[in-house]
Design a protein around this motif. Structure first.
Motif, mmCIF file in Angstrom:
data_model
loop_
_atom_site.group_PDB
_atom_site.id
_atom_site.type_symbol
_atom_site.label_atom_id
_atom_site.label_comp_id
_atom_site.label_asym_id
_atom_site.label_seq_id
_atom_site.Cartn_x
_atom_site.Cartn_y
_atom_site.Cartn_z
ATOM 1 N N UNK A 157 19.767 125.792 -6.735
ATOM 2 C CA UNK A 157 19.736 125.938 -8.291
ATOM 3 C C UNK A 157 18.926 126.329 -9.075
ATOM 4 N N UNK A 158 19.122 127.260 -10.083
ATOM 5 C CA UNK A 158 18.003 127.666 -11.094
ATOM 6 C C UNK A 158 18.837 127.914 -12.241
ATOM 7 N N UNK A 159 18.109 127.953 -13.450
ATOM 8 C CA UNK A 159 18.961 128.043 -14.767
ATOM 9 C C UNK A 159 18.154 127.394 -15.750
ATOM 10 N N UNK A 160 18.908 126.852 -16.818
ATOM 11 C CA UNK A 160 18.480 126.214 -18.077
ATOM 12 C C UNK A 160 19.498 125.481 -18.705
ATOM 13 N N UNK A 161 18.862 124.476 -19.217
ATOM 14 C CA UNK A 161 19.707 123.507 -20.026
ATOM 15 C C UNK A 161 19.412 123.743 -21.670
ATOM 16 N N UNK A 162 20.415 124.083 -22.603
ATOM 17 C CA UNK A 162 19.928 123.927 -23.966
ATOM 18 C C UNK A 162 20.514 122.369 -24.535
ATOM 19 N N UNK A 163 19.471 121.760 -25.051
ATOM 20 C CA UNK A 163 19.350 120.566 -25.732
ATOM 21 C C UNK A 163 19.430 120.463 -27.067
ATOM 22 N N UNK A 164 20.319 119.603 -27.584
ATOM 23 C CA UNK A 164 20.266 119.045 -29.211
ATOM 24 C C UNK A 164 20.474 117.659 -29.243
ATOM 25 N N UNK A 165 19.736 117.260 -30.125
ATOM 26 C CA UNK A 165 19.762 115.629 -30.327
ATOM 27 C C UNK A 165 21.130 115.557 -31.144
ATOM 28 N N UNK A 166 21.853 114.723 -30.613
ATOM 29 C CA UNK A 166 23.230 114.115 -31.065
ATOM 30 C C UNK A 166 22.943 112.835 -31.961
ATOM 31 N N UNK A 167 21.826 112.068 -31.667
ATOM 32 C CA UNK A 167 21.509 111.111 -32.317
ATOM 33 C C UNK A 167 19.938 110.623 -31.858
ATOM 34 N N UNK A 168 19.071 110.413 -32.855
ATOM 35 C CA UNK A 168 17.711 109.785 -32.360
ATOM 36 C C UNK A 168 17.230 108.975 -33.389
ATOM 37 N N UNK A 169 16.900 107.753 -33.188
ATOM 38 C CA UNK A 169 16.233 106.707 -33.885
ATOM 39 C C UNK A 169 14.635 106.684 -33.657
ATOM 40 N N UNK A 170 13.990 107.309 -34.848
ATOM 41 C CA UNK A 170 12.533 107.242 -34.564
ATOM 42 C C UNK A 170 11.933 105.936 -34.538
ATOM 43 N N UNK A 171 12.531 104.936 -35.049
ATOM 44 C CA UNK A 171 11.791 103.396 -34.948
ATOM 45 C C UNK A 171 11.897 102.912 -33.579
ATOM 46 N N UNK A 172 13.066 102.988 -32.824
ATOM 47 C CA UNK A 172 13.193 102.607 -31.717
ATOM 48 C C UNK A 172 12.882 103.575 -30.322
ATOM 49 N N UNK A 173 13.162 105.060 -30.738
ATOM 50 C CA UNK A 173 12.872 106.152 -29.771
ATOM 51 C C UNK A 173 14.063 106.209 -29.066
ATOM 52 N N UNK A 174 15.103 105.448 -29.239
ATOM 53 C CA UNK A 174 16.558 105.752 -28.785
ATOM 54 C C UNK A 174 16.961 107.036 -29.053
ATOM 55 N N UNK A 175 17.629 107.775 -27.956
ATOM 56 C CA UNK A 175 18.238 109.205 -28.380
ATOM 57 C C UNK A 175 19.392 109.571 -27.557
ATOM 58 N N UNK A 176 20.369 109.984 -28.053
ATOM 59 C CA UNK A 176 21.567 110.668 -27.441
ATOM 60 C C UNK A 176 21.521 112.282 -27.225
ATOM 61 N N UNK A 177 21.343 112.701 -26.342
ATOM 62 C CA UNK A 177 20.979 114.235 -26.258
ATOM 63 C C UNK A 177 22.207 115.038 -25.722
ATOM 64 N N UNK A 178 22.481 116.221 -26.372
ATOM 65 C CA UNK A 178 23.754 117.003 -25.987
ATOM 66 C C UNK A 178 23.169 118.025 -25.162
ATOM 67 N N UNK A 179 23.713 117.967 -23.749
ATOM 68 C CA UNK A 179 23.450 118.765 -22.736
ATOM 69 C C UNK A 179 24.315 119.966 -22.663
ATOM 70 N N UNK A 180 24.002 121.421 -22.816
ATOM 71 C CA UNK A 180 24.739 122.439 -22.391
ATOM 72 C C UNK A 180 23.936 123.116 -21.011
ATOM 73 N N UNK A 181 24.548 122.946 -20.014
ATOM 74 C CA UNK A 181 23.655 123.794 -18.886
ATOM 75 C C UNK A 181 24.298 124.511 -18.277
ATOM 76 N N UNK A 182 23.544 125.690 -18.055
ATOM 77 C CA UNK A 182 23.885 126.930 -17.113
ATOM 78 C C UNK A 182 23.215 126.994 -15.894
ATOM 79 N N UNK A 183 23.821 126.806 -14.589
ATOM 80 C CA UNK A 183 23.431 126.902 -13.438
ATOM 81 C C UNK A 183 23.829 127.906 -12.591
ATOM 82 N N UNK A 184 22.701 128.498 -11.888
ATOM 83 C CA UNK A 184 23.206 129.567 -11.006
ATOM 84 C C UNK A 184 22.733 129.072 -9.302
#
Length: 188
Positions: free
Chosen positions: A159-186
């Motif tokens: 595989x090769x390709x890329x993932x587009x990432x957006x933060x769905x949720x981020x808590x700057x105090x704790x560092x917790x994050x929920x990340x939205x991944x949209x991946x294209x694989x060849x």
């Protein structure tokens, strides 16, 4: 026979045999006529540093004289075993996990960037047992970011390709994050 003579004879025999086992082997194979596939995936990675059962833990931190306000100051190394879920809700179905490391790599907290190495493996569905690997710079504070896919296994072999990432949720105090991944694989 004298011990020195036995040793010399053993050395002579081993030198004579070595070329037989030391030959270089090479074979060139013509690639098969398999057609390259494109797979697009969408899931959410839950990176949780807080609580009693975090999915990400700091395993090393730089010994800095100037401490910043960041949860992950420059030089912090984090080990992850983050669940991959079908949605942003923490109770949504788990479809795999991301295991690896990330390093806080920016001295300027206003440009918080990590270098991420992770293997994202699927544990259910049609990609069960397959994974792809990311090794890339990830400018966390940018709204839309892209990381590189550098390999894979199972159904994502080569595989090769890329993932587009957006933060769905981020808590700057704790560092917790929920990340939205949209991946294209060849892959093949």
């Amino acid at each position: 026979m004298e011990a020195g003579m036995i040793f010399a004879l053993a050395m002579l025999i081993s030198i004579a045999i070595a070329p037989v086992y030391g030959k270089y082997y090479s074979q060139t194979v013509t690639p098969s006529s398999k057609v390259e596939k494109v797979t697009r995936l969408h899931f959410f990675l839950h990176d949780i540093l807080s609580g009693e059962n975090p999915s990400a833990v700091i395993v090393a931190r730089a010994n800095l004289t100037k401490k910043g306000d960041s949860v992950l100051p420059f030089g912090s190394l984090v080990a992850i075993d983050d669940p991959l879920r079908v949605g942003p809700d923490p109770t949504s179905e788990i479809i795999g996990n991301a295991q690896g490391l990330y390093l806080s790599a920016s001295q300027d907290a206003s440009k918080f960037t990590i270098v991420l190495y992770a293997d994202l493996a699927f544990t259910s569905g049609k990609f069960n047992g397959s994974s792809f690997s990311i090794f890339s710079r990830n400018p966390v504070l940018e709204a839309d970011r892209e990381v590189a896919v550098v390999g894979g296994r199972g159904k994502f072999r080569m595989a090769r390709g890329y993932a587009k990432i957006k933060s769905s949720h981020f808590n700057a105090t704790t560092g917790d994050a929920i990340l939205d991944y949209k991946v294209t694989l060849y892959h093949y």
